[in-house]
Design an enzyme around this catalytic site. Structure first.
Site, PDB file in Angstrom:
ATOM      1  N   CYS A   1      77.023 125.215  45.503  1.00  0.00           N
ATOM      2  CA  CYS A   1      77.583 124.904  44.010  1.00  0.00           C
ATOM      3  C   CYS A   1      76.829 123.752  43.397  1.00  0.00           C
ATOM      4  CB  CYS A   1      78.957 124.183  44.297  1.00  0.00           C
ATOM      5  SG  CYS A   1      80.188 125.308  45.077  1.00  0.00           S
TER       6      CYS A   1
HETATM    7  N1  SAJ Z   1      76.592 114.398  48.473  1.00  0.00           N
HETATM    8  C1  SAJ Z   1      75.928 113.444  48.416  1.00  0.00           C
HETATM    9  N2  SAJ Z   1      76.712 112.172  47.902  1.00  0.00           N
HETATM   10  C2  SAJ Z   1      78.121 112.063  47.479  1.00  0.00           C
HETATM   11  C3  SAJ Z   1      78.452 113.633  47.501  1.00  0.00           C
HETATM   12  C4  SAJ Z   1      77.867 114.662  47.955  1.00  0.00           C
HETATM   13  O1  SAJ Z   1      74.761 113.132  48.782  1.00  0.00           O
HETATM   14  O2  SAJ Z   1      78.540 111.332  47.157  1.00  0.00           O
HETATM   15  C5  SAJ Z   1      76.064 115.610  48.863  1.00  0.00           C
HETATM   16  C6  SAJ Z   1      76.379 116.406  49.990  1.00  0.00           C
HETATM   17  O3  SAJ Z   1      75.876 116.152  51.220  1.00  0.00           O
HETATM   18  C7  SAJ Z   1      76.226 117.883  50.011  1.00  0.00           C
HETATM   19  C8  SAJ Z   1      75.854 117.971  48.284  1.00  0.00           C
HETATM   20  O4  SAJ Z   1      75.966 116.721  47.815  1.00  0.00           O
HETATM   21  O5  SAJ Z   1      74.884 118.258  50.548  1.00  0.00           O
HETATM   22  C9  SAJ Z   1      77.406 118.528  47.793  1.00  0.00           C
HETATM   23  O6  SAJ Z   1      78.492 118.008  48.246  1.00  0.00           O
HETATM   24  P1  SAJ Z   1      79.882 118.315  47.687  1.00  0.00           P
HETATM   25  O7  SAJ Z   1      80.804 117.225  48.276  1.00  0.00           O
HETATM   26  O8  SAJ Z   1      79.867 118.364  46.423  1.00  0.00           O
HETATM   27  O9  SAJ Z   1      80.271 119.459  48.501  1.00  0.00           O
HETATM   28  P2  SAJ Z   1      80.209 121.323  47.852  1.00  0.00           P
HETATM   29  O10 SAJ Z   1      79.242 121.510  47.475  1.00  0.00           O
HETATM   30  O11 SAJ Z   1      81.050 121.922  48.914  1.00  0.00           O
HETATM   31  O12 SAJ Z   1      81.271 121.071  46.627  1.00  0.00           O
HETATM   32  C10 SAJ Z   1      82.458 121.705  46.808  1.00  0.00           C
HETATM   33  C11 SAJ Z   1      82.654 121.880  45.126  1.00  0.00           C
HETATM   34  N3  SAJ Z   1      83.851 122.766  45.147  1.00  0.00           N
HETATM   35  C12 SAJ Z   1      83.625 123.764  44.186  1.00  0.00           C
HETATM   36  O13 SAJ Z   1      82.770 123.994  43.625  1.00  0.00           O
HETATM   37  C13 SAJ Z   1      84.805 124.534  44.183  1.00  0.00           C
HETATM   38  C14 SAJ Z   1      82.827 120.634  44.436  1.00  0.00           C
HETATM   39  O14 SAJ Z   1      83.206 120.933  43.005  1.00  0.00           O
HETATM   40  C15 SAJ Z   1      83.684 119.673  44.722  1.00  0.00           C
HETATM   41  O15 SAJ Z   1      84.053 118.553  44.132  1.00  0.00           O
HETATM   42  C16 SAJ Z   1      83.361 119.286  46.410  1.00  0.00           C
HETATM   43  O16 SAJ Z   1      83.328 120.815  47.299  1.00  0.00           O
HETATM   44  C17 SAJ Z   1      84.260 118.374  47.083  1.00  0.00           C
HETATM   45  O17 SAJ Z   1      84.781 117.716  46.322  1.00  0.00           O
HETATM   46  O18 SAJ Z   1      84.231 118.144  48.185  1.00  0.00           O
END
Ligand code: SAJ
Length: 439
Positions: free
Chosen positions: A270
């Site tokens: 995403c």
């Molecule tokens: N990440 C960071 N720093 C942060 C947060 C995330 O480096 O503060 C990195 C993570 O390690 C990862 C990437 O960003 O590599 C994405 O992380 P993510 O927590 O956003 O996880 P995703 O990609 O699974 O995002 C999903 C998304 N859900 C949908 O699209 C339906 C996102 O909208 C959600 O907000 C997220 O999960 C969530 O909140 O966990």
């Protein structure tokens, strides 16, 4: 009986096209709520596994699949002509980027050509795949109009973004509000009735574009904020202050602040991709989003920064990357998932491989990984504490909860922590990104 009544009585035949991390949980949820559900997927192996009662999605248990297969509420098929039996079709196919970082709607187009052949008059079509504002009406609406079908009259058309968060134990389909935008009021009413059978709250908006844009706003918000904190980490490294302690202190503010955390970059299906859908659409309207472009640039360069820190750290021991034995801990894109897509850990691996490091890769969730040359990389599933002393450096890239962090610290081997995972431990051998080196 009209479609609304068939939904209420669960007699409506529901289909989900695309049985991945979004489609499969959705199909199972509809089946568990009493519908007879047909799951359609291109992959015969997935179809066979599901019909045999087993799951390949980490958040969907085998027992969940087995139960709905056994009670006849779910069956999977590769045969898209089964669309003709369906009263409602939810489309959950991938929307990747092509090699020019532009939207690749080929999966949606493939589904559209099947809908043109098989969609039942009066049926409800809901697109869930993340895409740029306008896709639902410009692609599916216009596509079906070519056969003289108009949304709201001959069939019903909505957009409802998926909000699946892989590995999230707290939020699932039932307790995550579902945004829905319909081409007409009738379309919206039917989709609202359908989704209310599986979710506690629907959020109805005035048209599909609002729903499409809301999803991209959610994820672009994350990408931009992650890029922001990554830049703050680089700044703190340069000015000699510990970003992790700074974030912790700022987080004590009970209003007006939301913590994000630096890392080796962003991965997943995403966050790295969705903003590019938005910036591509905007460019088409001569609007250039500097935020999105700059954020993508910062996030994409974090693996290089991690490798720079690795080089600096080895240098404190009069070593260089070339020939150093380095163990990479955590290749999945985030903790406790088995998904390598866009994982920055892989970029770090490739950069180190180019520089001649002797690499060992560990991830308890990802058994199979391929390098940029398409060669399979052996992935260690377990950390062998006894061997940790053989490495020149350990790099924590993804903090899987299974990792025995005190045991890893106890090895005494130099560690670069890209997630502040070792916070709170007495760990003199740990250096962090976003901080000065301890030596
Ligand atoms: N990440 C960071 N720093 C942060 C947060 C995330 O480096 O503060 C990195 C993570 O390690 C990862 C990437 O960003 O590599 C994405 O992380 P993510 O927590 O956003 O996880 P995703 O990609 O699974 O995002 C999903 C998304 N859900 C949908 O699209 C339906 C996102 O909208 C959600 O907000 C997220 O999960 C969530 O909140 O966990």
């Amino acid at each position: 009986m009209n479609l609304h009544e068939k939904i209420a009585s669960r007699e409506a035949r529901v289909g989900v096209i695309g049985l991945g991390y979004v489609g499969l949980p959705l199909a199972i949820a509809f089946a568990e709520s009493g519908f007879q559900v047909t799951g359609i997927d291109l992959c015969p192996d997935k179809v066979d596994a599901l019909n045999a009662g087993s799951s390949y999605i980490i958040d969907v248990g085998h027992t969940m699949v087995g139960a709905v297969v056994k009670n006849g509420h779910f069956r999977a098929t590769t045969d898209s002509s089964s669309i003709r039996d369906l009263d409602a079709v939810c489309i959950c196919v991938p929307t990747p980027l092509n090699k020019n970082h532009e939207p690749d709607l080929s999966y949606i187009e493939a589904v559209l050509s099947e809908l043109k052949k098989h969609l039942r008059r009066g049926a409800l079509v809901v697109l869930e795949s993340t895409t740029y504002p306008g896709t639902t009406e410009e692609r599916i609406g216009k596509g079906l109009a070519e056969k003289g079908w108009h949304a709201g009259i001959d069939y019903h058309l909505c957009y409802s973004p998926e909000r699946v968060d892989p590995g999230n134990k707290k939020y699932g389909i039932r307790n995550t509000p579902k945004v829905i935008g319909g081409v007409t009021a009738k379309c919206l009413e039917l989709a609202d009735a359908l989704y209310r059978t599986i979710t506690d709250r629907t959020v109805l908006v005035s048209n599909p574009k609002v729903a499409e844009m809301s999803k991209l706003l959610e994820n672009t918000f994350r990408s931009v904020n992650i890029a922001f904190i990554n830049e703050m980490a680089l700044m703190c490294d340069a000015i000699g202050v510990n970003i992790w302690e700074v974030i912790e202190a700022a987080s004590s503010k009970p209003f007006g602040f939301m913590p994000f955390y630096p890392g080796p970059g962003i991965g997943g299906h995403c966050i790295p991709l969705d903003p590019m859908y938005l910036s591509w659409k905007a460019k088409g309207e001569n609007f250039f989003s500097r935020f999105i472009e700059v954020s993508q640039d910062i996030n994409r360069n974090m693996p290089r920064y991690v490798v720079h820190k690795i080089s600096e750290l080895l240098n404190t021991k009069k070593k260089c990357i070339n020939g150093s034995r380095i163990l990479l801990l955590g290749m999945a894109y985030k903790p406790d998932v088995d998904d390598l897509r866009e994982s920055p850990s892989i970029e770090v691996y490739e950069l180190l491989r180019e520089k001649g490091a002797a690499l060992t890769v560990n991830d308890p969730y990802c058994a199979v990984m391929f390098d940029a040359d398409g060669q399979q990389v052996n992935v260690q599933a377990e950390v062998n504490d006894a061997e940790l002393g053989d490495y020149d450096l350990l790099v924590l890239l993804t903090a899987h909860s299974r990792y025995d962090l005190p045991g890893i610290v106890a090895s005494g081997t130099l560690i670069l922590d890209t997630r502040n995972a070792f916070a709170g431990l007495d760990a003199p051998n740990v250096a962090r990104i976003g901080d000065v080196l301890p030596y």
